[in-house]
Design a protein around this motif. Structure first.
Motif, mmCIF file in Angstrom:
data_model
loop_
_atom_site.group_PDB
_atom_site.id
_atom_site.type_symbol
_atom_site.label_atom_id
_atom_site.label_comp_id
_atom_site.label_asym_id
_atom_site.label_seq_id
_atom_site.Cartn_x
_atom_site.Cartn_y
_atom_site.Cartn_z
ATOM 1 N N GLY A 128 0.813 -1.216 0.000
ATOM 2 C CA GLY A 128 0.000 0.000 0.000
ATOM 3 C C GLY A 128 0.840 1.257 0.000
ATOM 4 O O GLY A 128 0.563 2.216 -0.739
ATOM 5 N N GLN B 222 1.058 4.280 -2.805
ATOM 6 C CA GLN B 222 0.856 5.682 -2.430
ATOM 7 C C GLN B 222 2.042 6.540 -2.855
ATOM 8 O O GLN B 222 1.872 7.649 -3.378
ATOM 9 C CB GLN B 222 0.656 5.783 -0.918
ATOM 10 N N ASP C 172 -3.898 9.075 -2.645
ATOM 11 C CA ASP C 172 -4.364 8.250 -1.534
ATOM 12 C C ASP C 172 -4.468 6.780 -1.914
ATOM 13 O O ASP C 172 -4.852 5.951 -1.073
ATOM 14 C CB ASP C 172 -5.719 8.744 -1.034
ATOM 15 N N GLN C 173 -4.142 6.463 -3.165
ATOM 16 C CA GLN C 173 -4.205 5.071 -3.588
ATOM 17 C C GLN C 173 -3.235 4.234 -2.747
ATOM 18 O O GLN C 173 -2.074 4.571 -2.601
ATOM 19 C CB GLN C 173 -3.839 4.950 -5.064
ATOM 20 N N LYS D 184 -3.840 3.557 0.499
ATOM 21 C CA LYS D 184 -4.066 3.788 1.930
ATOM 22 C C LYS D 184 -4.980 2.737 2.549
ATOM 23 O O LYS D 184 -4.844 2.408 3.728
ATOM 24 C CB LYS D 184 -4.606 5.197 2.178
ATOM 25 N N ASP D 185 -5.915 2.212 1.757
ATOM 26 C CA ASP D 185 -6.768 1.133 2.265
ATOM 27 C C ASP D 185 -5.923 -0.071 2.664
ATOM 28 O O ASP D 185 -6.166 -0.701 3.700
ATOM 29 C CB ASP D 185 -7.793 0.713 1.203
ATOM 30 N N LEU D 186 -4.933 -0.392 1.831
ATOM 31 C CA LEU D 186 -4.047 -1.506 2.145
ATOM 32 C C LEU D 186 -3.189 -1.207 3.374
ATOM 33 O O LEU D 186 -2.905 -2.108 4.175
ATOM 34 C CB LEU D 186 -3.138 -1.814 0.952
ATOM 35 N N VAL E 108 -4.077 0.628 5.943
ATOM 36 C CA VAL E 108 -4.948 0.434 7.108
ATOM 37 C C VAL E 108 -5.081 -1.054 7.433
ATOM 38 O O VAL E 108 -4.924 -1.471 8.586
ATOM 39 C CB VAL E 108 -6.340 1.053 6.853
ATOM 40 N N LYS E 109 -5.371 -1.848 6.402
ATOM 41 C CA LYS E 109 -5.539 -3.288 6.619
ATOM 42 C C LYS E 109 -4.240 -3.929 7.106
ATOM 43 O O LYS E 109 -4.245 -4.761 8.019
ATOM 44 C CB LYS E 109 -6.006 -3.951 5.325
ATOM 45 N N SER F 220 -6.885 5.898 8.590
ATOM 46 C CA SER F 220 -8.333 5.920 8.375
ATOM 47 C C SER F 220 -8.869 7.349 8.470
ATOM 48 O O SER F 220 -9.735 7.759 7.678
ATOM 49 C CB SER F 220 -9.044 5.038 9.410
ATOM 50 N N LEU G 211 -8.094 9.199 5.325
ATOM 51 C CA LEU G 211 -9.017 8.826 4.246
ATOM 52 C C LEU G 211 -10.371 9.517 4.388
ATOM 53 O O LEU G 211 -11.076 9.725 3.396
ATOM 54 C CB LEU G 211 -9.216 7.311 4.233
ATOM 55 N N ASN G 212 -10.711 9.891 5.619
ATOM 56 C CA ASN G 212 -11.987 10.572 5.863
ATOM 57 C C ASN G 212 -11.881 12.090 5.732
ATOM 58 O O ASN G 212 -12.833 12.816 6.050
ATOM 59 C CB ASN G 212 -12.521 10.205 7.252
#
Length: 225
Positions: free
Chosen positions: A26, A30, A36-37, A39-41, A43-44, A94, A97-98
């Protein structure tokens, strides 16, 4: 069903390695997309790492031996600190991302610092252990994780000071150093668990009926040590 300490320890090491790899993939996305590509990874990955750290801390607690009290206290405390740091990282990213990017980066920075401190405690704990085939690997692995985490904190500080390009590069380097450290640590813990199994085998050889000793993976007994 109760899992034995060494089972938790080894499972935690594998989960930590997988989580750190997901996190780094991730971070790589990024860094190279400047978005932000990924960032989900991240977080996980951090969430998975925190779970792995927790399993290691519980496993170490189950394996606690009074004769190695100081070393084990450092290691257990360090593992819980790492779990807290990785959890904080996940929360921080997270929040980013918000939409609350600055607040999220600050929390992420704190998390990386706590994680680095935890890994440093684990390195000291390994240093205080008796000499063995896995001790040096454990010191190196935890030291790499600590260094990588502190680099991540430094990278975030650059990002906060509007030097995003160099900050992201430092974050990427720190992330890959953590992956290397996690897999070195996995190798160390694999050797340690093999040593524990060997000691149990020496204490509990096959009985007269030809059955394996109670703690063998042949029977896969989930009993307390």
């Amino acid at each position: 069903m109760t899992f034995r300490g060494e089972d938790l320890l080894l499972s935690g090491a594998w989960i930590l390695g997988i989580g750190s790899l997901i996190d780094t993939i991730g971070q790589t996305q990024q860094t190279f997309t400047h978005s932000d590509q990924g960032k989900d990874l991240i977080v996980k990955g951090n969430g998975i790492e925190a779970f792995g750290n927790s399993l290691q801390a519980i496993g170490r607690t189950k394996l606690f031996k009074p004769e190695r009290e100081l070393a084990q206290i450092y290691t257990i405390f360090g593992a819980w600190l790492e779990a807290a740091g990785n959890s904080t990282n996940a929360v921080g990213v997270s929040i980013e991302l918000n939409g609350a990017e600055e607040e999220g980066v600050k929390i992420d920075t704190l998390g990386s610092g706590v994680q680095g401190l935890g890994a440093a405690f684990e390195a000291v704990g390994a240093f205080l252990e008796v000499d063995s085939s896995y001790r040096e690997l454990a010191i190196i692995g935890n030291s790499f994780i600590s260094l990588g985490s502190f680099l991540a904190a430094i990278g975030n500080i650059y990002v906060l000071n509007e030097k995003s390009v160099i900050g992201e590069q430092i974050l990427l380097v720190g992330s890959w150093i953590q992956v290397i450290g996690a897999f070195i640590l996995l190798h160390a813990i694999t050797l340690e668990v093999e040593h524990i199994k060997h000691e149990e085998h020496e204490k509990n050889p096959k009985n007269g009926n030809g059955n394996s000793y109670p703690y063998s993976y042949n029977n896969y007994s989930f009993t307390n040590t």
